[in-house]
Design a protein around this motif. Sequence first.
Motif, mmCIF file in Angstrom:
data_model
loop_
_atom_site.group_PDB
_atom_site.id
_atom_site.type_symbol
_atom_site.label_atom_id
_atom_site.label_comp_id
_atom_site.label_asym_id
_atom_site.label_seq_id
_atom_site.Cartn_x
_atom_site.Cartn_y
_atom_site.Cartn_z
ATOM 1 N N ASP A 100 0.827 -1.213 0.000
ATOM 2 C CA ASP A 100 0.000 0.000 0.000
ATOM 3 C C ASP A 100 0.859 1.260 0.000
ATOM 4 O O ASP A 100 0.644 2.177 0.787
ATOM 5 N N THR A 117 2.673 1.979 -7.805
ATOM 6 C CA THR A 117 2.061 1.753 -6.496
ATOM 7 C C THR A 117 2.107 0.274 -6.179
ATOM 8 O O THR A 117 2.119 -0.573 -7.090
ATOM 9 N N GLY A 119 -0.037 -2.520 -4.182
ATOM 10 C CA GLY A 119 -1.346 -2.749 -3.589
ATOM 11 C C GLY A 119 -1.272 -3.513 -2.290
ATOM 12 O O GLY A 119 -0.199 -3.984 -1.887
ATOM 13 N N ASP A 121 -2.176 -6.441 -1.739
ATOM 14 C CA ASP A 121 -1.805 -7.837 -1.961
ATOM 15 C C ASP A 121 -0.397 -7.974 -2.519
ATOM 16 O O ASP A 121 0.027 -9.073 -2.910
ATOM 17 N N GLN A 131 -2.582 10.105 -13.315
ATOM 18 C CA GLN A 131 -2.180 9.949 -11.915
ATOM 19 C C GLN A 131 -0.793 10.539 -11.681
ATOM 20 O O GLN A 131 -0.541 11.189 -10.664
ATOM 21 N N ASP A 149 -5.523 12.367 -4.277
ATOM 22 C CA ASP A 149 -6.493 11.342 -4.665
ATOM 23 C C ASP A 149 -6.176 10.923 -6.081
ATOM 24 O O ASP A 149 -6.300 11.707 -7.031
ATOM 25 N N GLY A 152 -9.896 5.902 -9.117
ATOM 26 C CA GLY A 152 -9.936 4.498 -9.488
ATOM 27 C C GLY A 152 -9.737 3.582 -8.299
ATOM 28 O O GLY A 152 -10.158 3.866 -7.175
ATOM 29 N N THR A 153 -9.052 2.471 -8.534
ATOM 30 C CA THR A 153 -8.802 1.510 -7.458
ATOM 31 C C THR A 153 -7.643 1.923 -6.571
ATOM 32 O O THR A 153 -7.469 1.373 -5.484
ATOM 33 N N ALA A 154 -6.837 2.884 -7.052
ATOM 34 C CA ALA A 154 -5.685 3.326 -6.246
ATOM 35 C C ALA A 154 -6.133 4.056 -4.994
ATOM 36 O O ALA A 154 -5.584 3.881 -3.906
ATOM 37 N N GLY A 155 -7.125 4.933 -5.114
ATOM 38 C CA GLY A 155 -7.625 5.667 -3.963
ATOM 39 C C GLY A 155 -6.734 6.832 -3.584
ATOM 40 O O GLY A 155 -5.998 7.395 -4.407
ATOM 41 N N SER A 174 -0.875 4.570 1.307
ATOM 42 C CA SER A 174 -2.313 4.615 1.054
ATOM 43 C C SER A 174 -3.099 4.945 2.327
ATOM 44 O O SER A 174 -2.713 4.553 3.435
ATOM 45 N N ARG A 176 -6.071 3.838 2.706
ATOM 46 C CA ARG A 176 -7.142 2.832 2.737
ATOM 47 C C ARG A 176 -7.370 2.302 4.141
ATOM 48 O O ARG A 176 -8.508 2.284 4.649
#
Length: 507
Positions: A100, A117, A119, A121, A131, A149, A152-155, A174, A176
């Motif tokens: 992350d 980036t 993630g 996982d 981005q 920000d 998308g899925t990056a956040g 992140s 998240r």
Amino acid sequence: MTGLGRSWPLSRRLVVGTIALVLVTLILSGGAALLALRASLYERLDQEVRMGLAILAGPARDAPGGGAGEGGGVVDPGPDDGSGGGGGPDAGSAPRLRLDTLEVVIAADGTATRASTVGPDGTVASLTAAQLEVVTESADRAEQPTTVDLGGTAGSFRIAAQSGPDGTVVAGTSLRDTTATIASLGGILVVVAVAALILVGAGIAWLVTSALRPLRRVAGTAERVAQRPLAVGAVTLPERAGLAEDPGTEVGRVGAALDTLLNHVETALGARQESEERLRAFIADASHELRTPLASIRGYAQLAHAETFEMPATQARSLERIESEAERMGALVEDLLLLARLDSGQRLRREPVDVTMLAIETVSDLHAAMPDHEWIVEVDEPVEVRGDAPRIRQVLINLLGNAGRHTPAGTRVTAAVTRVGGEAVISVSDDGPGIAPELLPRLFDRFTRGDAARNRDAGSTGLGLAIASAIVQEHGGRIDVASGSAGTSFEVALPLLGAGEIEQVDS
């Protein structure tokens, strides 16, 4: 407090007010807790961002980790296997990528040598051009950690940048996990707040209901007393709040004071009723006893007038005045006796009465007695009520007679009988000068005269309208008056004779 709140019962206002205060307290405390947690999490996050920036800006920052435009990769590229898939001679010495996170390396000529980036996982994803533009714009002011920000899925990421002669590096972490933690705590606080409100509401409702139960007893006692007719007749007040045994509380003191007040009121009403009964008995007895001597005075006066010898003028005038005053006193005695009987609850006759015919006959009699007025009768059909015909005729005589006596010659006096709903409405109106406004509130009081200075030879006792009002009320009706410069109008409403009633006479 709003008008709606003022109209609420005290118990509801207390419960709603307490719940509102608890709700505000929970919102403020929950908000403060969320803000404190957010500040703590962001502080730790900023520390991680600075650590990542230090790692990225260190000697191993050029280790391969995926440049701009490359595809995803694994967190630890491992030793070079000769396939050229992702490592060089120094790949094994590169620092392990953190989950992350975001890493951007911008060379001195402005080209991005690394923009990716990692993630949650461990999958590495390259930044898109849009981005990368967002990160590049924020890098100029990201010496202190700031939030961007990426969509998308990056956040969203918390990033920091460091510039040097070889270019600029940007590291980020992140948001998240931080956002999820704050949202989770917010949900927990909402559930706890709702449960607390339910418990507090139920507890406050029970407590307020228990505390105000004696006050409701006081209010119920006051309402029952207020529904009792206290103006006339014998009055007893058996209602009591019964809180004298609890004088230590405010409600107990109010209840005890109300009971004491009711005792005083009951005593005062009993004394009033006893005084009225004595006065009524005295008036009835005196009126009854005065009838005989007054009849004797009139008889002797008439007998003296019947003598054939000539009397002096003074003596003749005196006899005339004696006879006139005896007649006036006789009428006054009869009126007082009638009022005393009505006050004592004497029942009137109850038989079908044609008020239309009574109006026609009364107007005819007054037309003959006062020909200088214009008399009009307006009736369409027979209208019957159940009552005492002589007493209803007396009401008409009093109203029409007043209209004739207290208006100038040529005044038009109209008597009308109509049906309005379930009532027979008898109206007596004239176009005379009207009644003085200050007399209207007490017009139906006893001994009220329209002209206090007028000659008593007219025979008025000031009891006519009082008798009319008492007779109408005894019949279950009402009498109203309206007066102005255009004239005066009296309106008498009596219940109509119901269809199918059994005709009977109560004497």
